[in-house]
Design an enzyme around this catalytic site. Sequence first.
Site, PDB file in Angstrom:
ATOM      1  N   ASP A   1      -2.093  -1.190  -3.933  1.00 34.40           N
ATOM      2  CA  ASP A   1      -2.580   0.127  -4.139  1.00 34.40           C
ATOM      3  C   ASP A   1      -1.158   0.916  -4.430  1.00 34.40           C
ATOM      4  OD1 ASP A   1      -3.195   2.739  -4.420  1.00 34.40           O
ATOM      5  OD2 ASP A   1      -5.102   2.526  -2.785  1.00 34.40           O
ATOM      6  N   TYR A  56       0.563  -1.226   0.053  1.00 29.35           N
ATOM      7  CA  TYR A  56      -0.037   0.024   0.003  1.00 29.35           C
ATOM      8  C   TYR A  56       0.953   1.021  -0.033  1.00 29.35           C
ATOM      9  CZ  TYR A  56      -3.575   3.538   1.540  1.00 29.35           C
ATOM     10  OH  TYR A  56      -4.366   4.596   1.568  1.00 29.35           O
TER      11      TYR A  56
END
Length: 226
Positions: A140, A98
């Site tokens: 992400d 992330y």
Amino acid sequence: MEKGIWSEFLNKERPTVLCLNETKTSVDRIDESFLYTQIPTSYAQYWNCSTVRKGYSGTAIFSKVEPLSVAYDFGSKHVDEGRSITAEFSKFTLVVVYVPNSQDHLRRLDYRINEWDAEFHAYLRSLEKSKKKPVIVTGDFNVAHRPIDIYDTTNKEKVAGFTPQERHSFDQLLKSGFSDTYRDLYPESVKYSFWSMRQRKRATNEGWRLDYFLMSQQAKSGIELL
């Protein structure tokens, strides 16, 4: 998250490996909510939670195949936000990530580009050399790489996630030997993975493609990985 939704999803979809990012939980909260027990016992669970702030960031891996080894975070600077997990399997190494958002007014852009990206990309390249097996990285990345990856490019070059610096950094990662698997398979497809909930953009499909599956060149050879 509603009780039972994890077991319902995993029993229905039956993924061999499931990677999560932005879990926004803590070790205390996992214990208090008995979250461990909501995951089917066929899955080994690996959580990396932020220690700098509760309800922030976080990553997780659930796997039916037990990894040979698991490592949390990387380097010495990026160890308190729970942003990555590395799981080594017999034929490949998997990384869930992330990536930090550059935030409003780009106040974290310098850290994102010059520290996080630079060191994370070097870490990924080192994995393939040290483990001598392909690397798959998913999560992400907080960047819409190309204009096709965002609903509208107008006035977005000073917005976190579409700055020239972030896009160039992602370019450099791909040029170092990683491939954007979705874009390779679907070069003209317009699909998004993020919509602003606050602005209710999902209804109008005004989204961004921020989530990726990247593979090193070895992984692209088509070998059976699991």
